[in-house]
Scaffold this active site. Structure first.
Site, PDB file in Angstrom:
ATOM      1  N   HIS A 186      19.548   4.637  25.438  1.00 41.95           N
ATOM      2  CA  HIS A 186      18.772   3.719  24.598  1.00 41.95           C
ATOM      3  C   HIS A 186      19.555   2.433  24.329  1.00 41.95           C
ATOM      4  O   HIS A 186      18.996   1.331  24.383  1.00 41.95           O
ATOM      5  CB  HIS A 186      18.405   4.393  23.277  1.00 41.95           C
ATOM      6  CG  HIS A 186      17.305   5.398  23.416  1.00 41.95           C
ATOM      7  ND1 HIS A 186      16.919   6.229  22.387  1.00 41.95           N
ATOM      8  CD2 HIS A 186      16.509   5.717  24.468  1.00 41.95           C
ATOM      9  CE1 HIS A 186      15.922   7.005  22.800  1.00 41.95           C
ATOM     10  NE2 HIS A 186      15.666   6.713  24.059  1.00 41.95           N
ATOM     11  N   HIS A 244      23.590   8.609  18.030  1.00 43.83           N
ATOM     12  CA  HIS A 244      24.627   8.680  19.066  1.00 43.83           C
ATOM     13  C   HIS A 244      26.030   8.499  18.485  1.00 43.83           C
ATOM     14  O   HIS A 244      26.211   7.995  17.375  1.00 43.83           O
ATOM     15  CB  HIS A 244      24.394   7.639  20.168  1.00 43.83           C
ATOM     16  CG  HIS A 244      23.004   7.655  20.726  1.00 43.83           C
ATOM     17  ND1 HIS A 244      22.521   8.704  21.462  1.00 43.83           N
ATOM     18  CD2 HIS A 244      21.985   6.746  20.638  1.00 43.83           C
ATOM     19  CE1 HIS A 244      21.270   8.449  21.822  1.00 43.83           C
ATOM     20  NE2 HIS A 244      20.917   7.272  21.322  1.00 43.83           N
TER      21      HIS A 244
END
Length: 292
Positions: A186, A244
Site C-alpha cells: 500500500h 505496517h
C-alpha cells in the site's frame, strides 16, 4: 366574471417565478464556471512549478519517515485505524484502478486536444500501461520476498509453534500462518501514484500557457485528478500512521520512488520510450539562425 383577471395574475406570477429561477440558475452556472476556471488555473500553476514539485517530493519523504511518529498522538480507535474502513477498501485497495481511470482521461484529453493525433495519444497513454506493469511486477516481487524470508507457524493458546512446511502455499493450506518480511504494498502504490500523478498533472500549466483549448470538461477532469492526488496523500499519511511496521513502510515507499525515478526520471527521456509527459505536445520556439 372575475376569474379571468385572477387567472391572468396567477399566470403572470408563475412566469415571473420561472424567469427568476432562470436568472438564478444562470448566476449559479456563472459562479461554478468562475470557480472551475480559477481553481484549475491555480492548481495548474502550483503543480507546474519545478520548485514546488521538488518540495512535494520532500513532503512525501517526510510523511513516510516521520509520519509514523504521529501514532503516539492520534486516537487509535478512529475509523482510519481499521483495515475495514471505507477508504481503505474502496480506494487504497483499488488505488491503481482509480489512478488509471482519472489520469487516463486527463492524458487522453490533453494529448489529443494538443495534437489531434491518435498515435501520439496512444504513445502517451502507454505510460499507464508501464505503470500497471510496474505495479504487478512489484506485487509479485514483494510476495517472493515474503516467501523467501518467511517461516510457517501454528497459532496456539500458549504462543506460536514453528512448522517445517517449505513454502507459504502449503503453510496456508494447512491452516497455519506464514510470517516473513512483508514490504508494504500500500505504501509502495500510494507513493508511486502520488509521484506519477504530480508528474502528469504538471503538464497542464504548459498546456494553458500555449493557449490550447481548455473548456469546462477538461478543467473539471484536471481538478478531479488534483482532488484524487490530495486523497492519495491523505491516505498515505493514514497508512504510515496506523498500519505496517516502520521498515516495511519505508522500504515500500523507497521502491515506489525508485520505480518513479527509473520511469519518469530516466527511461521516459529516451527516444525509444513512451516519452515524458508533455513531450511533442507543444511547439518549440524557433531558434535564431546562426550566421557564419
Amino acid at each position: 366574471m372575475e376569474r379571468g383577471p385572477v387567472v391572468g395574475a396567477g399566470l403572470g406570477a408563475g412566469a415571473r417565478i420561472q424567469a427568476l429561477l432562470g436568472c438564478l440558475l444562470k448566476v449559479l452556472l456563472w459562479v461554478a464556471s468562475a470557480l472551475l476556471y480559477f481553481g484549475s488555473e491555480q492548481a495548474a500553476r502550483l503543480l507546474g512549478s519545478p520548485c514546488l514539485r521538488r518540495l512535494y517530493h520532500a513532503w512525501l519523504a517526510a510523511v513516510v519517515i516521520f509520519g509514523p511518529l504521529l501514532q503516539f498522538h492520534v486516537n487509535p480507535r478512529t475509523i482510519f485505524a481499521s483495515h475495514g474502513n471505507f477508504f481503505n477498501i474502496k480506494f487504497v485497495n483499488s488505488a491503481w484502478g482509480w489512478t488509471c481511470t482519472f489520469l487516463g482521461g486527463f492524458v487522453l484529453l490533453v494529448v489529443f486536444l494538443a495534437t489531434r493525433r491518435v498515435a501520439v495519444t496512444a504513445r502517451h497513454l502507454s505510460r499507464l500501461v508501464v505503470g500497471a506493469a510496474v505495479w504487478r511486477g512489484a506485487g509479485r516481487a514483494f510476495l517472493l520476498i515474503e516467501d523467501l524470508t518467511g517461516s510457517c507457524f501454528e497459532p496456539l493458546p500458549q504462543g506460536l509453534l514453528l512448522h517445517e512446511l517449505p513454502d507459504r502455499r502449503s503453510c496456508l493450506a494447512a491452516g497455519h500462518q506464514w510470517r516473513g518480511y512483508t514490504v508494504s504494498s500500500h505504501t509502495f502504490l500510494l507513493t508511486f501514484c502520488c509521484l506519477l500523478m504530480a508528474e502528469e498533472a504538471a503538464v497542464f500549466a504548459k498546456y494553458l500557457a500555449h493557449g490550447l483549448p481548455a473548456g469546462a470538461p477538461l478543467r473539471l477532469v484536471f481538478l478531479l485528478n488534483v482532488l484524487l492526488l490530495g486523497l492519495w496523500n491523505f491516505l498515505l499519511l493514514c497508512t504510515v500512521i496506523y498500519f505496517h511496521q516502520y521498515t516495511h513502510k519505508v522500504v515500500g515507499a523507497a521502491v515506489g520512488t525508485f520505480a518513479w525515478y527509473l520511469t519518469y526520471g530516466s527511461w521516459y527521456h529516451q527516444p525509444w520510450s513512451p516519452g515524458s509527459p508533455g513531450h511533442g505536445l507543444f511547439p518549440r520556439p524557433h531558434s535564431s539562425r546562426k550566421h557564419n
